[in-house]
Design a protein around this motif. Structure first.
Motif, PDB file in Angstrom:
ATOM      1  N   ARG A  63      -2.594  13.066 -41.763  1.00  0.00           N
ATOM      2  CA  ARG A  63      -2.155  12.740 -40.405  1.00  0.00           C
ATOM      3  C   ARG A  63      -2.008  11.244 -40.176  1.00  0.00           C
ATOM      4  O   ARG A  63      -1.615  10.827 -39.087  1.00  0.00           O
ATOM      5  N   ALA A 104       4.192  18.774 -34.220  1.00  0.00           N
ATOM      6  CA  ALA A 104       3.668  17.484 -34.666  1.00  0.00           C
ATOM      7  C   ALA A 104       4.278  16.362 -33.837  1.00  0.00           C
ATOM      8  O   ALA A 104       5.472  16.066 -33.967  1.00  0.00           O
ATOM      9  N   THR A 161       4.598  12.663 -33.531  1.00  0.00           N
ATOM     10  CA  THR A 161       4.463  11.680 -34.606  1.00  0.00           C
ATOM     11  C   THR A 161       4.919  10.303 -34.158  1.00  0.00           C
ATOM     12  O   THR A 161       5.944  10.165 -33.492  1.00  0.00           O
ATOM     13  N   SER A 192       0.213  11.213 -36.855  1.00  0.00           N
ATOM     14  CA  SER A 192       0.586  12.455 -36.195  1.00  0.00           C
ATOM     15  C   SER A 192      -0.662  13.251 -35.815  1.00  0.00           C
ATOM     16  O   SER A 192      -1.760  13.007 -36.339  1.00  0.00           O
ATOM     17  N   ASP A 203      -0.723  17.833 -39.760  1.00  0.00           N
ATOM     18  CA  ASP A 203      -0.564  17.415 -41.151  1.00  0.00           C
ATOM     19  C   ASP A 203       0.909  17.259 -41.504  1.00  0.00           C
ATOM     20  O   ASP A 203       1.724  18.145 -41.229  1.00  0.00           O
TER      21      ASP A 203
END
Length: 245
Positions: free
Chosen positions: A21, A53, A55, A105, A108
């Protein structure tokens, strides 16, 4: 242009990327190279989790501290892959230049970059490329720790070293070249400020040392920062490159 791939073999399928992450790609950018080539970056991001996610991509421009880096927000659905080719604005704020890319993020991710270059007169079919896998920041070395890079094995090849600070604190590192028996042939100290990216040429860093068939050690010696390093061996004439992480 731009750190070893992780290969997990015991009771699991082989993997050639890190899932995390908080990742760093040690070198990305757009720059002119030798033989009239222009080098670009293709970035690939995959959401390896089962939730959305959110990010943040932070560009750490080379040559100075980046306490407030340029950030770009993107969202990836579960299992979604996004490709940015070539990487440019808004993720890279400048048309030309290099640096590192930090990827953070809430899920994963797997990330990688392909750095490729071709002559405009010859077209994309003449492109040469080099791949880099994003490295988790938790793998960064700090004060009293060290890491090794292979790859400086040809007398006439160019070897670029890229080092990036990832913890938001200053760190001095010692870069040394060692022969195949672990004997130091030379060393230089480099200071990295907060989130600073440094790009250097090993033959310019060690002009009086024969850097053919050596191992490069990067060692943290003073400060609270953490760094990740990568090397790129570039063959003369062809500009063909190979990355070492």
């Amino acid at each position: 242009m731009v750190l070893p791939f992780l290969l997990l073999a015991a009771a699991h399928p082989l993997m050639a990327a890190y899932t995390d992450r908080d990742l760093v790609i040690p070198v990305v950018g757009r720059a002119a190279g030798g033989a009239g080539r222009f080098f670009l970056t293709a970035l690939g991001l995959t959401n390896a989790g089962d939730r959305e996610a959110v990010t943040t991509l932070s560009y750490l421009e080379s040559g100075h501290a980046n306490p407030t880096p340029k950030k770009t927000m993107i969202t990836l659905a579960p299992g979604e892959t996004r490709v940015f080719d070539p990487l440019g604005p808004p993720i890279l704020p400048n048309v030309k230049g290099i640096g590192a890319l930090r990827i953070q993020s809430n899920a994963d991710l797997v990330a990688s970059a392909r750095i490729y270059g071709y002559s405009p007169s010859e077209g994309p079919g003449s492109a040469l490329s080099m791949a880099l896998t994003a490295i988790p920041t938790r793998f960064g070395i700090g004060n009293g720790q060290s890491a090794f890079l292979h790859g400086d094995g040809f007398r006439n090849a160019q070897y670029k070293l890229y080092v990036v600070e990832t913890a938001g604190a200053a760190l001095s590192v010692v870069v040394s070249v060692e022969d195949l028996h672990g004997q130091a042939l030379g060393e230089k100290r480099i200071f990295l400020d907060r989130f600073e990216h440094v790009a250097t040429d090993m033959r310019q860093l060690f002009p009086t040392v024969n850097v053919e068939n050596v191992v490069i050690r990067v060692r943290g010696v003073n400060g609270n920062g953490r760094v990740i390093a990568a090397g790129a061996q570039i063959m003369p004439g062809s500009e063909d490159a190979c990355a070492y992480e």
